[in-house]
Write a protein that holds these residues in place. Structure first.
Motif, PDB file in Angstrom:
ATOM      1  N   THR A  74      83.105  44.096-109.857  1.00  0.00           N
ATOM      2  CA  THR A  74      82.532  43.899-111.277  1.00  0.00           C
ATOM      3  C   THR A  74      82.604  42.436-111.625  1.00  0.00           C
ATOM      4  O   THR A  74      82.040  42.149-112.552  1.00  0.00           O
ATOM      5  N   THR A  75      83.285  41.515-111.055  1.00  0.00           N
ATOM      6  CA  THR A  75      83.426  40.263-111.211  1.00  0.00           C
ATOM      7  C   THR A  75      83.024  39.616-110.050  1.00  0.00           C
ATOM      8  O   THR A  75      83.617  39.566-109.020  1.00  0.00           O
ATOM      9  N   THR A  76      81.638  38.836-109.896  1.00  0.00           N
ATOM     10  CA  THR A  76      81.368  38.160-108.752  1.00  0.00           C
ATOM     11  C   THR A  76      82.189  36.747-108.376  1.00  0.00           C
ATOM     12  O   THR A  76      82.990  36.269-109.427  1.00  0.00           O
ATOM     13  N   LEU A  77      82.087  36.609-107.037  1.00  0.00           N
ATOM     14  CA  LEU A  77      82.764  35.428-106.745  1.00  0.00           C
ATOM     15  C   LEU A  77      82.405  34.099-107.579  1.00  0.00           C
ATOM     16  O   LEU A  77      83.070  33.217-107.809  1.00  0.00           O
ATOM     17  N   ASP A  78      81.014  34.045-107.572  1.00  0.00           N
ATOM     18  CA  ASP A  78      80.627  32.895-108.571  1.00  0.00           C
ATOM     19  C   ASP A  78      81.039  32.835-109.812  1.00  0.00           C
ATOM     20  O   ASP A  78      81.577  31.695-110.358  1.00  0.00           O
ATOM     21  N   SER A  79      81.062  33.873-110.654  1.00  0.00           N
ATOM     22  CA  SER A  79      81.722  33.992-111.965  1.00  0.00           C
ATOM     23  C   SER A  79      83.248  33.784-111.824  1.00  0.00           C
ATOM     24  O   SER A  79      83.634  33.170-112.834  1.00  0.00           O
ATOM     25  N   LEU A  80      83.982  34.128-110.869  1.00  0.00           N
ATOM     26  CA  LEU A  80      85.119  33.852-110.753  1.00  0.00           C
ATOM     27  C   LEU A  80      85.632  32.371-110.777  1.00  0.00           C
ATOM     28  O   LEU A  80      86.340  31.958-111.260  1.00  0.00           O
ATOM     29  N   ALA A  81      84.829  31.694-109.750  1.00  0.00           N
ATOM     30  CA  ALA A  81      84.817  30.254-109.450  1.00  0.00           C
ATOM     31  C   ALA A  81      84.615  29.529-111.024  1.00  0.00           C
ATOM     32  O   ALA A  81      85.151  28.622-111.334  1.00  0.00           O
ATOM     33  N   ALA A  82      83.598  30.126-111.699  1.00  0.00           N
ATOM     34  CA  ALA A  82      83.326  29.345-112.806  1.00  0.00           C
ATOM     35  C   ALA A  82      84.490  29.594-114.149  1.00  0.00           C
ATOM     36  O   ALA A  82      84.795  28.464-114.772  1.00  0.00           O
ATOM     37  N   ARG A  83      85.083  30.803-113.894  1.00  0.00           N
ATOM     38  CA  ARG A  83      86.190  30.810-114.816  1.00  0.00           C
ATOM     39  C   ARG A  83      87.296  30.135-114.431  1.00  0.00           C
ATOM     40  O   ARG A  83      87.871  29.546-115.348  1.00  0.00           O
ATOM     41  N   LEU A  84      87.495  30.073-113.207  1.00  0.00           N
ATOM     42  CA  LEU A  84      88.618  29.123-112.734  1.00  0.00           C
ATOM     43  C   LEU A  84      88.492  27.843-113.122  1.00  0.00           C
ATOM     44  O   LEU A  84      89.399  27.019-113.656  1.00  0.00           O
ATOM     45  N   ARG A  85      87.201  27.349-112.956  1.00  0.00           N
ATOM     46  CA  ARG A  85      87.063  25.760-113.165  1.00  0.00           C
ATOM     47  C   ARG A  85      86.865  25.557-114.775  1.00  0.00           C
ATOM     48  O   ARG A  85      87.222  24.311-115.111  1.00  0.00           O
ATOM     49  N   SER A  86      86.748  26.438-115.637  1.00  0.00           N
ATOM     50  CA  SER A  86      86.719  26.213-116.991  1.00  0.00           C
ATOM     51  C   SER A  86      88.094  26.422-117.596  1.00  0.00           C
ATOM     52  O   SER A  86      88.174  26.242-118.815  1.00  0.00           O
ATOM     53  N   GLY A  87      89.001  26.923-116.814  1.00  0.00           N
ATOM     54  CA  GLY A  87      90.302  26.970-117.330  1.00  0.00           C
ATOM     55  C   GLY A  87      90.695  28.186-117.939  1.00  0.00           C
ATOM     56  O   GLY A  87      91.671  28.694-118.697  1.00  0.00           O
ATOM     57  N   ARG A  88      89.602  29.278-118.022  1.00  0.00           N
ATOM     58  CA  ARG A  88      89.895  30.428-118.577  1.00  0.00           C
ATOM     59  C   ARG A  88      90.468  31.490-117.635  1.00  0.00           C
ATOM     60  O   ARG A  88      90.589  31.115-116.512  1.00  0.00           O
ATOM     61  N   ASP A  89      90.917  32.410-118.136  1.00  0.00           N
ATOM     62  CA  ASP A  89      91.584  33.560-117.591  1.00  0.00           C
ATOM     63  C   ASP A  89      90.974  34.147-116.560  1.00  0.00           C
ATOM     64  O   ASP A  89      89.707  34.322-116.750  1.00  0.00           O
ATOM     65  N   PRO A  90      91.159  34.112-115.206  1.00  0.00           N
ATOM     66  CA  PRO A  90      90.479  34.504-114.022  1.00  0.00           C
ATOM     67  C   PRO A  90      90.267  36.191-114.240  1.00  0.00           C
ATOM     68  O   PRO A  90      89.254  36.615-113.605  1.00  0.00           O
ATOM     69  N   CYS A  91      91.029  36.639-114.960  1.00  0.00           N
ATOM     70  CA  CYS A  91      90.751  37.998-115.097  1.00  0.00           C
ATOM     71  C   CYS A  91      90.011  38.422-116.339  1.00  0.00           C
ATOM     72  O   CYS A  91      90.494  38.220-117.419  1.00  0.00           O
TER      73      CYS A  91
END
Length: 211
Positions: free
Chosen positions: A193-210
């Motif tokens: 449900t969460t692509t690896l690309d979107s996970l990377a973007a969330r991590l780099r933006s400082g957002r919660d990865p979940c």
């Protein structure tokens, strides 16, 4: 926070033998083992009484299956045959490299894989686009003795990363196994449900990865 990743089906796709029992039997013959006529039955039977959730290394299972038919596997033939039989072609999944790199920017990064075949995880990483040195800890069920979702598998990778298990964010493709991280207080990111690309973007933006 420490981020851990499942390997097979999450970061890479790997081609397995269509019939593992036959593949192992063929490999055993190349190492001079007299494979019993009813090998298919022997391979499918349970020969080692292990606790629930414990990993039984496949070479140990194969050696026990042979012994159950009065056949020995000299010179570590069972282990060598298993390693030969499971020699996959590996494809790195889209976004995998970026997700691991982004996770490294946030804290410790680990790999936690259910795998009963010795050396398979290391060989898979070598054949992938992933840098095995990009992981602070690589934990496999065959090495630690426990399969996900057993709590001890997540506790093992947490120890290797020197963090509390509740600090884990585990990324995987199977809610039944990888989702077991929630049993030790950690959190689960499902790549279905969460692509690896979107996970990377969330991590780099400082957002919660979940999400």
């Amino acid at each position: 926070m420490a981020v851990t990743f499942d390997l097979f089906g999450t970061l890479v796709d790997a081609e397995y033998p269509a019939d593992p029992g036959t593949a192992v039997a063929d490999a055993l013959r190349t190492y001079g083992v007299d494979v019993p006529a009813d090998w298919d039955d022997a391979y499918r039977e349970v020969h080692i009484d292990a606790p629930e959730g414990a990993e039984v290394p496949l070479p140990a299972h194969v050696a026990a299956a042979l012994r159950s038919r009065g056949v020995e596997s000299p010179d570590n033939a069972a282990r060598r045959a298993v390693i030969t039989a499971f020699d996959p072609e590996v494809t790195t999944r889209p976004g995998a490299v970026e997700a691991v790199e982004a996770a490294r920017e946030t804290g410790p990064v680990g790999l936690l894989s259910n795998c009963s075949v010795p050396e398979l995880v290391a060989r898979t990483l070598i054949r992938s686009d992933l840098d095995r040195h990009g992981f602070d800890a690589i934990t496999t069920s065959v090495a630690c003795g426990w399969r996900k979702p057993h709590p001890q598998s997540f506790e093992a990778v947490a120890r290797a990363l020197d963090v509390d298990p509740a600090a884990l964010v585990h990324v995987g493709d199977d809610s039944d196994t990888d989702g077991g991280v929630e049993g030790v207080g950690g959190r689960f990111v499902d790549v279905q449900t969460t692509t690896l690309d979107s996970l990377a973007a969330r991590l780099r933006s400082g957002r919660d990865p979940c999400p």
